[in-house]
Design a protein around this motif. Sequence first.
Motif, PDB file in Angstrom:
ATOM      1  N   ASP A 189      -5.756 -10.049 -12.638  1.00 17.47           N
ATOM      2  CA  ASP A 189      -4.686 -10.303 -11.675  1.00 17.47           C
ATOM      3  C   ASP A 189      -3.349 -10.084 -12.377  1.00 17.47           C
ATOM      4  N   SER A 216      -1.922  -9.079  -1.759  1.00 14.83           N
ATOM      5  CA  SER A 216      -2.897  -8.264  -1.034  1.00 14.83           C
ATOM      6  C   SER A 216      -4.306  -8.819  -1.202  1.00 14.83           C
ATOM      7  N   SER A 217      -5.135  -8.652  -0.176  1.00 13.22           N
ATOM      8  CA  SER A 217      -6.537  -9.074  -0.254  1.00 13.22           C
ATOM      9  C   SER A 217      -7.417  -7.994  -0.886  1.00 13.22           C
ATOM     10  N   THR A 218      -6.802  -6.894  -1.346  1.00 12.64           N
ATOM     11  CA  THR A 218      -7.553  -5.864  -2.068  1.00 12.64           C
ATOM     12  C   THR A 218      -8.258  -6.478  -3.271  1.00 12.64           C
ATOM     13  N   TYR A 219      -7.551  -7.348  -3.974  1.00 11.68           N
ATOM     14  CA  TYR A 219      -8.113  -8.006  -5.161  1.00 11.68           C
ATOM     15  C   TYR A 219      -9.423  -8.705  -4.820  1.00 11.68           C
ATOM     16  N   GLN A 220      -9.406  -9.547  -3.784  1.00  6.86           N
ATOM     17  CA  GLN A 220     -10.594 -10.317  -3.426  1.00  6.86           C
ATOM     18  C   GLN A 220     -11.726  -9.422  -2.943  1.00  6.86           C
ATOM     19  N   TYR A 259     -13.198  -7.717  -5.928  1.00  2.72           N
ATOM     20  CA  TYR A 259     -13.893  -8.728  -6.726  1.00  2.72           C
ATOM     21  C   TYR A 259     -15.278  -9.024  -6.152  1.00  2.72           C
ATOM     22  N   SER A 267      -1.400  -7.512  -6.877  1.00  2.00           N
ATOM     23  CA  SER A 267      -1.548  -8.955  -7.083  1.00  2.00           C
ATOM     24  C   SER A 267      -2.329  -9.614  -5.948  1.00  2.00           C
ATOM     25  N   SER A 268      -3.180 -10.557  -6.302  1.00  2.00           N
ATOM     26  CA  SER A 268      -3.979 -11.272  -5.291  1.00  2.00           C
ATOM     27  C   SER A 268      -3.099 -12.054  -4.329  1.00  2.00           C
TER      28      SER A 268
END
Length: 288
Positions: free
Chosen positions: A115, A94-98, A101, A90-91
């Motif tokens: 997300d 964690s900053s993995t999402y951003q 992206y 989930s964004s």
Amino acid sequence: MKKLGILLDSFGGISQKIIEENGFNMVPLQFNIDGKDYIDNGKELTNLEISELVKNSSSARTSLPALGTIEQVLEKMSKEYENVIVFLTSSILSSTYQTVYVESRKYGDKFHIIDNHFFTDQALELGKFLVKQSNEGINISKLVEVSKEVAKKSLNYLIVKDLTSLIKGGRLKGIKKMILNGLKLIPLLKVDEEGINFGGVKRTLRGSYEKVFEKLLDFIGGREFLENYEFKFMYANDPEMKEEIEKLFNKENLLLENITIASATVMIHTGIGCSSLGIWPKLSKLKI
């Protein structure tokens, strides 16, 4: 070029080997225990081995997948698939999402990052379902819509028996920390699209699971809708937690579809005394 690819990270605790056996790709998270770096891919250590390391560690932390790995995987998948659906941590957590992206924008709208707050094998199972639907002719817009709808209809709760890691990581502060830790209460933490929120407390582990079970039934509209949903359970190899959740489901005469050992990321952030009970739609019941 294949129609649909699926990209996951290691949050759900599924090894890279299993993910790749299903034809999917992974960007594994990383972690450090007592000064030694590891890649959370199930190759160096199993989740059971990680639980022992975390339990006996003096320091532990997590970090994003290596940027080079992200770049390589996205480049590879961009050449192999018409579209890629991505399920990451989930964004909010964690900053993995951003990071993924931003990197994926190099390839236009090929990558569709959903997300979500999935745990255990949910992302893996949904990925398999989506690929099957894609092969049967369902277009990418509909598959993205279905992914978001499944996420919206999913809910899980963290039940944390030992608050040490949450307190150490700054996730419990002030009066709440003092009350929970001082009275040895078990917090119920709701995990949904809005993040992790306080959902009440109970004095016993058994009472915690019973309360969460009630909350999950309320979320889906009542016991009469259970035929359209299934439960998932994740824990950090604490025998008492497994025993209590099995007792509850036996008492309720229900099947617990999945029991998974938590990933390194989950164990490090919430501690060994953590577990998660959740509910999500049965994919076989979805109308596409």
